[in-house]
Design a protein around this motif. Structure first.
Motif, short mmCIF file in Angstrom:
data_model
loop_
_atom_site.label_atom_id
_atom_site.label_comp_id
_atom_site.label_asym_id
_atom_site.label_seq_id
_atom_site.Cartn_x
_atom_site.Cartn_y
_atom_site.Cartn_z
N HIS A 28 -6.72 5.89 -9.25
CA HIS A 28 -7.66 6.94 -9.91
C HIS A 28 -8.56 6.42 -10.61
O HIS A 28 -8.61 5.13 -11.22
CB HIS A 28 -6.72 7.85 -11.09
CG HIS A 28 -5.56 8.49 -10.08
ND1 HIS A 28 -5.72 9.58 -9.66
CD2 HIS A 28 -4.46 8.20 -10.03
CE1 HIS A 28 -4.43 10.09 -9.14
NE2 HIS A 28 -3.64 8.92 -9.67
N SER A 29 -9.92 7.16 -10.85
CA SER A 29 -10.88 6.67 -11.63
C SER A 29 -10.41 6.61 -13.00
O SER A 29 -9.98 7.74 -13.41
CB SER A 29 -12.24 7.63 -11.48
OG SER A 29 -12.88 7.73 -12.54
N GLU A 32 -12.16 9.53 -15.10
CA GLU A 32 -11.59 11.11 -14.69
C GLU A 32 -10.38 11.31 -15.31
O GLU A 32 -10.17 12.21 -15.94
CB GLU A 32 -11.40 11.29 -13.21
CG GLU A 32 -12.81 11.35 -12.26
CD GLU A 32 -12.62 11.46 -10.85
OE1 GLU A 32 -11.49 11.81 -10.39
OE2 GLU A 32 -13.64 11.27 -10.12
N VAL A 33 -9.29 10.22 -15.40
CA VAL A 33 -7.99 10.39 -15.86
C VAL A 33 -8.16 10.50 -17.30
O VAL A 33 -7.66 11.68 -18.01
CB VAL A 33 -7.17 9.14 -15.47
CG1 VAL A 33 -6.04 9.34 -16.37
CG2 VAL A 33 -6.92 9.16 -13.99
N PHE A 34 -8.98 9.75 -18.08
CA PHE A 34 -9.09 9.93 -19.43
C PHE A 34 -10.08 10.89 -20.01
O PHE A 34 -9.55 11.51 -21.16
CB PHE A 34 -9.44 8.54 -20.02
CG PHE A 34 -8.19 7.67 -20.24
CD1 PHE A 34 -6.87 7.83 -20.90
CD2 PHE A 34 -8.28 6.58 -19.16
CE1 PHE A 34 -6.01 6.84 -20.70
CE2 PHE A 34 -6.99 5.59 -19.28
CZ PHE A 34 -5.86 5.76 -19.99
N GLU A 60 -17.47 2.94 -16.00
CA GLU A 60 -17.62 3.89 -14.70
C GLU A 60 -16.72 3.32 -13.59
O GLU A 60 -16.24 4.14 -12.92
CB GLU A 60 -19.10 4.35 -14.69
CG GLU A 60 -19.96 4.94 -15.44
CD GLU A 60 -19.37 6.35 -15.60
OE1 GLU A 60 -18.91 6.69 -14.52
OE2 GLU A 60 -19.28 6.92 -16.68
N ASN A 61 -16.73 2.02 -13.38
CA ASN A 61 -16.11 1.54 -12.28
C ASN A 61 -14.51 1.10 -12.55
O ASN A 61 -13.93 0.50 -11.80
CB ASN A 61 -16.85 0.21 -11.90
CG ASN A 61 -16.73 -0.92 -13.04
OD1 ASN A 61 -16.65 -0.59 -14.28
ND2 ASN A 61 -17.04 -2.12 -12.31
N ALA A 62 -13.96 1.53 -13.74
CA ALA A 62 -12.60 1.13 -13.87
C ALA A 62 -11.78 2.05 -13.26
O ALA A 62 -11.87 3.16 -13.14
CB ALA A 62 -12.41 1.36 -15.49
N ILE A 63 -10.77 1.39 -12.52
CA ILE A 63 -9.72 2.14 -11.84
C ILE A 63 -8.50 1.94 -12.27
O ILE A 63 -8.08 0.93 -12.87
CB ILE A 63 -9.81 1.45 -10.17
CG1 ILE A 63 -11.21 1.63 -9.54
CG2 ILE A 63 -8.79 1.95 -9.59
CD1 ILE A 63 -11.32 3.00 -9.54
N ILE A 71 1.61 9.40 -17.07
CA ILE A 71 0.44 9.06 -18.13
C ILE A 71 0.32 10.14 -18.99
O ILE A 71 0.28 10.29 -20.03
CB ILE A 71 -0.61 8.47 -17.58
CG1 ILE A 71 -1.38 7.64 -18.47
CG2 ILE A 71 -1.49 9.27 -16.97
CD1 ILE A 71 -0.81 6.43 -19.08
N GLN A 72 0.08 11.41 -18.42
CA GLN A 72 0.09 12.83 -19.13
C GLN A 72 1.19 12.97 -19.96
O GLN A 72 0.94 13.48 -21.14
CB GLN A 72 -0.26 13.90 -17.96
CG GLN A 72 -0.60 15.26 -18.84
CD GLN A 72 0.41 15.80 -19.57
OE1 GLN A 72 1.56 16.03 -18.94
NE2 GLN A 72 -0.13 16.90 -20.45
N GLN A 73 2.26 12.74 -19.54
CA GLN A 73 3.61 13.06 -20.39
C GLN A 73 3.58 11.89 -21.87
O GLN A 73 3.66 12.10 -22.71
CB GLN A 73 4.90 12.44 -19.74
CG GLN A 73 5.23 13.56 -18.89
CD GLN A 73 6.64 13.19 -18.25
OE1 GLN A 73 6.56 12.35 -17.56
NE2 GLN A 73 7.77 13.90 -18.33
#
Length: 118
Positions: A28-29, A32-34, A60-63, A71-73
């Motif tokens: 995931h990007s 986007e995730v964070f 920006e390029n971190a995956i 991770i949401q939990q």
């Protein structure tokens, strides 16, 4: 909603003890995730009557290779604990940043580490 979360937590605890917890790791990007996690956290903190201070320095390029549900939990649990143990109206800070080089990790304060730091 709280009851559903409690039931889900109990079911998950049961799976952990029986060692049948499943993970689904995907790329995931990180942005986007964070961004999603920080927005959810900021909303939840504001709804609780606390002040949210959010900062992010994510490349920006971190995956990430993560299970998005897990991770949401984790983040939700940390925020809920912060809300529970912070006096009403006080500030709760959430920050994340990209550490692209391992030697930068010691710059992060010990209290931030979720796992034993070197």
């Amino acid at each position: 909603m709280m009851l559903t979360t409690l039931v889900d937590d109990l079911a998950q605890a049961s799976r952990v003890t029986s060692q049948s917890l499943e993970y689904r790791f995907y790329e995931h990007s990180a942005v986007e995730v964070f961004t999603d996690l920080l927005n959810q956290g900021e909303f939840h903190i504001a709804q609780s009557g606390h002040r949210a201070v959010v900062s992010a320095e994510i490349a920006e390029n971190a995956i990430l290779i993560v299970d998005p549900y897990r991770i949401q939990q984790v983040v939700s649990n940390l925020i809920n604990n912060s809300i529970r143990h912070t006096p009403m109206g006080q500030e709760i800070s959430i920050s994340c940043r990209t550490c692209l080089k391992e030697e930068l990790l010691p710059l992060i304060p010990d209290w931030v580490c979720l796992f034993p730091c070197r």
